[in-house]
Design a protein around this motif. Structure first.
Motif, PDB file in Angstrom:
ATOM      1  N   ILE A 141     -20.332 -47.152  79.914  1.00 32.35           N
ATOM      2  CA  ILE A 141     -19.511 -46.298  79.176  1.00 32.35           C
ATOM      3  C   ILE A 141     -18.670 -46.925  78.166  1.00 32.35           C
ATOM      4  N   HIS A 142     -18.821 -46.455  76.983  1.00 34.05           N
ATOM      5  CA  HIS A 142     -17.960 -46.686  75.738  1.00 34.05           C
ATOM      6  C   HIS A 142     -16.771 -45.976  75.239  1.00 34.05           C
ATOM      7  N   ASP A 143     -15.570 -46.253  74.767  1.00 36.12           N
ATOM      8  CA  ASP A 143     -14.644 -45.368  74.384  1.00 36.12           C
ATOM      9  C   ASP A 143     -14.860 -44.511  73.296  1.00 36.12           C
ATOM     10  N   GLY A 144     -14.932 -42.920  73.434  1.00 35.66           N
ATOM     11  CA  GLY A 144     -14.977 -41.990  72.790  1.00 35.66           C
ATOM     12  C   GLY A 144     -16.080 -41.093  73.401  1.00 35.66           C
ATOM     13  N   VAL A 145     -16.770 -41.597  74.851  1.00 37.22           N
ATOM     14  CA  VAL A 145     -18.442 -40.618  74.782  1.00 37.22           C
ATOM     15  C   VAL A 145     -17.438 -39.622  75.282  1.00 37.22           C
ATOM     16  N   GLU A 146     -18.954 -38.366  74.560  1.00 35.61           N
ATOM     17  CA  GLU A 146     -18.312 -37.482  75.398  1.00 35.61           C
ATOM     18  C   GLU A 146     -19.333 -37.139  75.968  1.00 35.61           C
ATOM     19  N   GLU A 147     -18.545 -35.633  77.018  1.00 33.60           N
ATOM     20  CA  GLU A 147     -19.641 -35.120  78.613  1.00 33.60           C
ATOM     21  C   GLU A 147     -21.234 -35.394  78.124  1.00 33.60           C
ATOM     22  N   LYS A 148     -21.443 -34.368  76.731  1.00 28.08           N
ATOM     23  CA  LYS A 148     -22.781 -34.223  76.710  1.00 28.08           C
ATOM     24  C   LYS A 148     -23.689 -35.551  76.113  1.00 28.08           C
ATOM     25  N   LEU A 184     -23.818 -37.919  78.679  1.00 23.18           N
ATOM     26  CA  LEU A 184     -23.633 -38.835  79.976  1.00 23.18           C
ATOM     27  C   LEU A 184     -24.913 -38.841  80.731  1.00 23.18           C
ATOM     28  N   LEU A 185     -25.656 -37.862  79.778  1.00 26.91           N
ATOM     29  CA  LEU A 185     -26.840 -37.404  80.599  1.00 26.91           C
ATOM     30  C   LEU A 185     -28.078 -37.800  80.126  1.00 26.91           C
ATOM     31  N   LYS A 186     -27.685 -39.276  79.069  1.00 29.67           N
ATOM     32  CA  LYS A 186     -28.749 -40.238  79.308  1.00 29.67           C
ATOM     33  C   LYS A 186     -28.131 -41.732  79.678  1.00 29.67           C
ATOM     34  N   VAL A 187     -27.144 -41.822  79.817  1.00 26.15           N
ATOM     35  CA  VAL A 187     -26.484 -42.854  80.620  1.00 26.15           C
ATOM     36  C   VAL A 187     -26.594 -42.599  82.283  1.00 26.15           C
ATOM     37  N   GLN A 188     -26.512 -41.515  82.548  1.00 24.21           N
ATOM     38  CA  GLN A 188     -27.172 -41.507  83.966  1.00 24.21           C
ATOM     39  C   GLN A 188     -28.435 -41.340  84.436  1.00 24.21           C
ATOM     40  N   ASP A 189     -29.167 -40.407  83.833  1.00 16.42           N
ATOM     41  CA  ASP A 189     -30.553 -40.971  83.303  1.00 16.42           C
ATOM     42  C   ASP A 189     -30.953 -42.862  83.601  1.00 16.42           C
ATOM     43  N   GLN A 190     -30.321 -43.308  82.978  1.00 15.68           N
ATOM     44  CA  GLN A 190     -30.550 -45.520  83.331  1.00 15.68           C
ATOM     45  C   GLN A 190     -29.402 -45.828  84.578  1.00 15.68           C
ATOM     46  N   PHE A 191     -28.537 -44.845  84.241  1.00 13.49           N
ATOM     47  CA  PHE A 191     -27.918 -45.234  86.186  1.00 13.49           C
ATOM     48  C   PHE A 191     -28.970 -45.308  87.192  1.00 13.49           C
ATOM     49  N   PHE A 192     -29.580 -44.101  87.568  1.00  9.36           N
ATOM     50  CA  PHE A 192     -30.205 -42.988  88.120  1.00  9.36           C
ATOM     51  C   PHE A 192     -31.781 -44.115  88.489  1.00  9.36           C
ATOM     52  N   ARG A 193     -32.131 -44.575  87.011  1.00  5.74           N
ATOM     53  CA  ARG A 193     -33.463 -45.288  87.406  1.00  5.74           C
ATOM     54  C   ARG A 193     -33.149 -46.911  87.919  1.00  5.74           C
ATOM     55  N   TYR A 194     -32.114 -47.427  87.084  1.00 13.47           N
ATOM     56  CA  TYR A 194     -32.251 -48.525  87.700  1.00 13.47           C
ATOM     57  C   TYR A 194     -32.231 -48.956  89.510  1.00 13.47           C
ATOM     58  N   ILE A 195     -31.279 -47.429  89.855  1.00 12.50           N
ATOM     59  CA  ILE A 195     -31.215 -47.908  91.096  1.00 12.50           C
ATOM     60  C   ILE A 195     -32.764 -47.174  91.899  1.00 12.50           C
ATOM     61  N   ALA A 196     -33.020 -46.495  91.412  1.00 15.71           N
ATOM     62  CA  ALA A 196     -35.019 -46.788  91.976  1.00 15.71           C
ATOM     63  C   ALA A 196     -36.142 -47.639  91.274  1.00 15.71           C
ATOM     64  N   ASP A 197     -34.921 -48.719  91.475  1.00 16.84           N
ATOM     65  CA  ASP A 197     -35.680 -49.730  90.274  1.00 16.84           C
ATOM     66  C   ASP A 197     -35.468 -51.182  91.143  1.00 16.84           C
ATOM     67  N   ASN A 198     -33.793 -50.800  92.021  1.00 19.63           N
ATOM     68  CA  ASN A 198     -33.644 -52.214  92.665  1.00 19.63           C
ATOM     69  C   ASN A 198     -32.914 -52.097  93.927  1.00 19.63           C
ATOM     70  N   LEU A 199     -33.300 -50.974  94.564  1.00 21.22           N
ATOM     71  CA  LEU A 199     -32.739 -50.858  96.135  1.00 21.22           C
ATOM     72  C   LEU A 199     -33.854 -50.944  96.396  1.00 21.22           C
ATOM     73  N   MET A 200     -34.535 -51.023  97.580  1.00 22.96           N
ATOM     74  CA  MET A 200     -35.211 -50.585  98.254  1.00 22.96           C
ATOM     75  C   MET A 200     -34.969 -49.568  99.311  1.00 22.96           C
ATOM     76  N   ILE A 201     -35.560 -48.723  99.117  1.00 22.88           N
ATOM     77  CA  ILE A 201     -35.689 -47.464  99.568  1.00 22.88           C
ATOM     78  C   ILE A 201     -35.514 -47.478 101.049  1.00 22.88           C
ATOM     79  N   GLY A 202     -34.835 -46.846 102.458  1.00 21.39           N
ATOM     80  CA  GLY A 202     -34.692 -46.192 103.495  1.00 21.39           C
ATOM     81  C   GLY A 202     -33.969 -48.159 104.255  1.00 21.39           C
ATOM     82  N   ASP A 203     -33.437 -48.612 103.157  1.00 19.17           N
ATOM     83  CA  ASP A 203     -33.037 -50.303 103.440  1.00 19.17           C
ATOM     84  C   ASP A 203     -31.473 -48.703 104.022  1.00 19.17           C
TER      85      ASP A 203
END
Length: 811
Positions: free
Chosen positions: A648-655, A657-676
Motif C-alpha cells: 500500500i503506497h501513498d495515493g493509491v486509489e480504490e480502482k 486495489l483489485l490487483k493488490v488484493q489478488d496478490q494478497f490472496f495468492r500469497y495466502i493460498a500459497d503460504n498457508l496450510m489449508i485446514g490448519d
C-alpha cells in the motif's frame, strides 16, 4: 417366558411399532438410503427392555429399577442381527454391497441417536458396554428378533442377544485406509444420515401437528412466487426511477450480467459460484436475484442467507422484510415474531390451542424447516462441521438449498479454500447451490504440494475440486474501474508511525466528519477520551457496548451525517463489514489488506463527494512502544501486516486495489496450510480430522476461534436498579427444571429462549488476565455463564464499559 408383543411402547401414549415405523418413514423422507432405513428400524428396538417399559408407567417416580437404557441395547441387536444375517440376507448384502464401514455407520447412528456422533476410533464407550453386557447375561431371551419379524414385518434369520467375537470386531474402527479413500463422502453420509434419523425421531415423538407438518414443503411455492414478484416490482421501480445516477445504472448492470451468467452456469451443472463486486454495489439484491434464478431453473430450492455478524443480518432482514411476508431470522439475538405473538396469547390463556402452534413454530426454528432463512456464519459453518444432536437437526434442511454467503472474506484465511471445497462437494451430494460474495474475494484454488502429509492433502479429500472450483459470475474488473466505484484515495500518514497525540492532532485538523478505526478496545477508548472535548460531536463504538446501544449509536451517527453535521466516530473493526455508513474521511490503524479495504468501504460509500474521499493509513505506537496491530495480528498474521506495509503506497486509489488484493490472496493460498486450525487451544488440521473420522473432535470447531487474551467473562448490564430481565430468565429456567409434563416444560423452555435473547441485548463479553481484577457481580450463581454487573456506574451509553480490565481487551 411369554412376551406380549402388543404391550411394548416407545412413549407413554405410543406403541413401539408405530413409533419405529413413523421415524423410519420420516427419516427416509429426508434421505432415502439403506443406512437410514436400517438405523430407523433398529434405533428403538432396545425399548423392549422391561426396565425401560416400567419407566413409561404412570406411577413411575424416577426410582432405579435396574438397567433401563435402550440405545446401546438397540445397537447390540443390530450386531446380533448381522451375525446371523450377513451371509444369508440377500437384501442386506444388496443394500450395503459388503461395505463394512456402512454397517458400522448404522451401528453408530443407532447407539448415539440420543447423543452426538463420536470419534470412530472406538464406536461405543466401555462403561455403558459393560453395563449392557451384564444386563444381557440375564435377558438374552428378550424378543427383539420376534418383534422385528412380526411387528416391523422385516423377515430375517432369528437372533439372540449373545456375545460373539466376530461382531465384537465391528465395535472397533479398523477400516481406516478404506475410509480415507472416500473420506469426505463417508463423512457427509454419516452426518446427514444421523441428522435425518434424529430429525425424524424428534418429529415423530411430537404431537400430530408436528409429525407430518413440513413448513418448507407447504409454503415453498408461496415464498418463491412472492420473492419473484417482489423482485420484479423492485426492478421495475428502478427502471422507471427518474434522475437515476450512474451508480444506479452500474448496480443494475451488475445484477443483469450476474443473473445471465448464473443461468448458463447452472444449466451446465455448476454448483458453487463467486460474486465479486465493489462495496456499495447492491450485492444483497443481486444475490437474491441469483437465488430466484436458480429457483426458476431447478424448482423447489429454498434459500439460506448467511452473514458473518449480527449487525449485518439486521440490515439484510430489513431488505428481505420489504420483499417477503414470511422469512425466518435465526441467531442468538433474532426475534421470531410469530413465537412472540403466540407467547403473548398464552400468557392470558395457557390452555388454548395456541400452544400447539407455538411448538410447531419452535420446531420450525430448530430444524430450519422454512423456505427463507437468515442466519449467521456461526450457525451455518458450525453446523457443517458439527457432530452434535441439537445442531444437526438443521442439516436435513440444508438439502436443496441456495446458500447465499455474504462477506465471505470474514472467514479465517486458512478456511477460505477449505469451506469452498467442502461446499462444492456438499452441494453436489445434497443437491444444493452456493454463492460466495464479497468485494475482497479470496483465491479459491490451490497448488498441489508434494511435501504435505497424505492425510492433510486437500486434493486427496476434495477430489475433483480444482476442476469444479467456484465460477465467477461477474466480469468485475470493469466495474471496479468504473468512476462511481473509484471513491477514495489511500494516503500514508507522515510519519507512518503515529503516537496517540499525533493521531489526535491529525484528526483535529480534518474539516469533515471522520471515522477512526483502531485495533483494540483500549486504544479506541483512549482516543475517544482525548477527542471528547467541548465543541466536538464524538462517539465511541466497540464490543464493550451492549448490542442495543451499538445500534442506537449507529442510527444517531447516520442522522448527523445526513444533516451534514461534523461528527467523529472512534471504533474498532466491528464497523468494517456490511455496516451501511458513509464518512468523507476514514483513518485506519495498521491491519491486513482485506480489513483495510473493508474499512475504506465506509469512505465516500455513496459517491456524494465531488472528488475522492480520504483514507489515512497509519501505525499507532503507544507510549510504551507497543503496537495494538501486532498485539491483535500475531504469529502468521504479522506477515499480513508486512504485506500491507509493502504494497500500500501513498495515493493509491480504490480502482487500483483489485490487483493488490489478488496478490494478497495468492500469497495466502500459497503460504498457508489449508485446514490448519485451532480447536480448544489444540492445533489440528481439519482435513486430517475428516480422514480420521474424528467427528467428536471436529464437532468442537468454533468459527470465532480467537486466541485467548485472558479469561472470558460475560456480564449482563441492567438498565437500572429495578431491571429484572436476568432474574426473569432464572425464574423461567427454574420452571423448566420443575415441570413434570411435556406441555408445561416445553412452553417454559420456549419462553426461556425468548428471554435469553433479551438478556443478550444487554450483555457484553470481557477478558482479563487477573481473575480477581474483574467487576463485582450480584448473582451468587452464574446461570447461563452470565454475571450481573453490581456497580452500574461502570457502564454508560457514551463510554461503554469502564473498568481496568479494558486495558487487556481486544475486539
Amino acid at each position: 417366558m411369554v412376551f406380549d408383543l402388543n404391550s411394548y411402547k416407545s412413549h407413554p401414549d405410543k406403541k413401539l411399532e408405530v413409533h419405529i415405523e413413523g421415524v423410519t418413514r420420516k427419516a427416509l423422507k429426508r434421505h432415502n438410503s439403506p443406512i437410514v432405513k436400517w438405523a430407523g428400524l433398529f434405533h428403538d428396538l432396545g425399548k423392549i427392555n422391561p426396565n425401560f417399559q416400567r419407566k413409561l408407567e404412570p406411577e413411575y417416580k424416577g426410582e432405579y429399577r435396574g438397567y433401563d437404557e435402550h440405545a446401546y441395547l438397540s445397537a447390540w441387536a443390530w450386531l446380533c442381527f448381522l451375525e446371523k444375517n450377513m451371509a444369508k440376507h440377500n437384501q442386506l448384502r444388496k443394500d450395503f454391497g459388503g461395505d463394512v464401514i456402512k454397517l458400522q455407520i448404522v451401528l453408530t447412528l443407532i447407539a448415539k441417536h440420543h447423543g452426538n456422533l463420536p470419534n470412530f476410533e472406538r464406536l461405543l464407550k466401555e462403561d455403558p458396554l459393560d453395563r449392557l453386557r451384564k444386563f444381557i447375561k440375564t435377558q438374552s431371551g428378550l424378543p427383539l428378533s420376534r418383534f422385528l419379524d412380526e411387528k416391523l414385518r422385516t423377515s430375517h434369520d432369528s437372533f439372540l442377544l449373545v456375545d460373539s467375537e466376530r461382531f465384537e470386531k465391528l465395535l472397533t474402527f479398523t477400516k481406516k485406509k478404506e475410509w480415507q479413500e472416500k473420506a469426505l463422502d463417508y463423512f457427509l453420509e454419516t452426518q446427514f444420515s444421523f441428522a435425518s434419523l434424529i430429525e425424524g425421531d424428534k418429529r415423530d415423538a411430537g404431537d400430530k401437528y408436528i409429525e407430518d407438518y413440513y413448513h418448507l414443503d407447504s409454503t415453498y411455492e408461496i415464498s418463491k412466487a412472492e420473492l419473484s414478484k417482489s423482485l420484479n416490482r423492485t426492478w421495475q421501480w428502478l427502471s422507471d426511477k427518474k434522475g437515476k445516477s450512474e451508480l444506479d445504472n452500474l448496480r443494475t448492470a451488475i445484477r443483469i450480467e450476474a443473473v445471465a451468467n448464473i443461468e448458463k452456469e447452472v444449466a451446465e451443472g455448476k454448483r458453487i459460484f463467486t460474486l465479486t463486486a465493489p462495496t456499495g454495489a447492491g450485492k444483497t439484491f443481486t444475490m437474491l436475484a441469483l437465488a430466484a434464478e436458480i429457483q426458476r431453473q431447478k424448482g423447489q430450492m429454498s434459500i439460506l442467507y448467511a452473514l458473518p455478524f449480527l449487525s449485518i443480518t439486521e440490515q439484510v432482514e430489513g431488505i428481505v422484510k420489504g420483499l417477503l411476508d414470511d422469512y425466518l431470522p435465526v441467531s442468538s439475538k433474532s426475534k421470531n415474531q410469530r413465537v412472540e405473538d403466540l407467547i403473548e396469547k398464552l400468557d392470558t390463556n395457557p390452555e388454548s390451542e395456541d400452544f400447539k402452534e407455538l411448538l410447531k413454530q419452535d420446531f420450525i426454528q430448530q430444524t430450519f424447516d422454512h423456505p427463507f432463512i437468515i442466519t449467521t456464519f456461526v450457525q451455518f459453518f458450525e453446523t457443517l462441521m458439527s457432530n452434535r444432536n441439537s445442531a444437526l437437526l438443521k442439516m436435513p434442511n440444508f438439502s436443496r438449498r441456495v446458500f447465499l454467503l455474504d462477506e465471505i472474506q470474514a472467514l479465517p484465511p486458512r478456511l477460505y479454500i477449505f469451506f469452498a471445497a467442502w461446499l462444492e462437494t456438499f452441494c453436489k451430494k445434497w443437491d444444493s447451490y452456493a454463492i460466495l460474495s464479497t468485494a475482497t474475494m479470496p483465491k479459491m484454488d490451490f497448488e498441489i504440494k508434494s511435501h504435505i502429509e497424505e492425510r492433510k492433502k486437500p486434493e486427496k479429500l476434495f477430489k475433483g475440486y480444482l476442476e469444479n472450483k467456484p465460477s465467477e459470475i461477474l466480469g468485475y474488473e470493469k466495474f471496479f474501474s468504473a468512476p462511481p466505484f473509484n471513491r477514495y484515495q489511500i494516503h500514508l500518514t507522515n510519519p507512518f508511525e503515529l503516537s496517540m497525540e499525533e493521531l489526535v492532532e491529525a484528526v483535529k485538523k480534518q474539516e469533515h466528519s471522520c471515522l477512526i478505526i483502531l485495533n483494540t478496545i483500549r486504544d479506541s477508548r483512549d482516543l475517544f477520551e482525548k477527542l471528547d472535548i467541548e465543541g466536538n460531536l464524538v462517539y465511541l463504538l466497540n464490543t464493550h457496548f451492549i448490542p442495543v446501544d451499538r445500534r442506537r449509536k449507529i442510527e444517531l451517527i447516520k442522522s448527523h451525517l445526513e444533516a451534514n453535521e461534523k461528527v467523529i466516530l472512534v471504533s474498532t473493526q466491528l464497523i468494517e463489514a456490511g455496516v451501511d455508513i458513509d464518512f468523507p474521511v476514514v483513518f485506519r490503524d495498521l491491519c491486513p489488506l482485506p480489513s483495510l479495504i473493508q474499512s475504506a468501504g465506509r469512505c465516500n460509500r455513496n459517491k456524494k463527494l465531488p472528488g475522492f474521499g480520504q483514507v489515512w493509513f497509519f501505525h499507532l505506537i503507544k507510549e510504551n512502544g507497543k503496537s495494538g496491530a501486532t498485539a491483535v495480528y500475531r504469529d502468521e498474521a504479522k506477515l499480513f501486516l508486512d504485506f500491507s506495509q509493502k504494497y500500500i503506497h501513498d495515493g493509491v486509489e480504490e480502482k487500483d486495489l483489485l490487483k493488490v488484493q489478488d496478490q494478497f490472496f495468492r500469497y495466502i493460498a500459497d503460504n498457508l496450510m489449508i485446514g490448519d486450525y485451532e480447536i480448544q487451544n489444540e492445533k489440528v488440521n481439519l482435513i486430517e480430522l475428516v480422514n480420521n473420522a474424528a467427528f467428536e473432535t471436529l464437532g468442537r470447531f468454533k468459527l470465532i476461534n480467537e486466541k485467548v487474551f485472558g479469561f472470558e467473562f460475560q456480564y449482563f448490564i441492567p438498565e437500572n436498579e429495578t431491571d429484572v430481565t436476568y432474574d426473569k430468565a432464572v425464574e423461567l429456567l427454574e420452571k423448566v427444571m420443575m415441570s413434570k409434563d411435556f406441555q408445561s416444560k416445553k412452553q417454559w423452555q420456549i419462553q426461556l429462549n425468548r428471554q435469553l435473547k433479551k438478556v443478550g441485548e444487554r450483555t457484553i463479553t470481557i477478558r482479563a488476565f487477573d481473575k480477581d481484577n474483574v467487576p463485582i457481580h450480584t448473582n451468587e450463581k452464574e446461570y447461563f455463564d452470565i454475571r450481573v454487573l453490581a456497580d452500574l456506574s461502570l457502564y454508560n451509553f457514551e463510554r461503554g464499559f469502564l473498568h481496568d480490565t479494558v486495558k487487556n481487551a481486544f475486539l
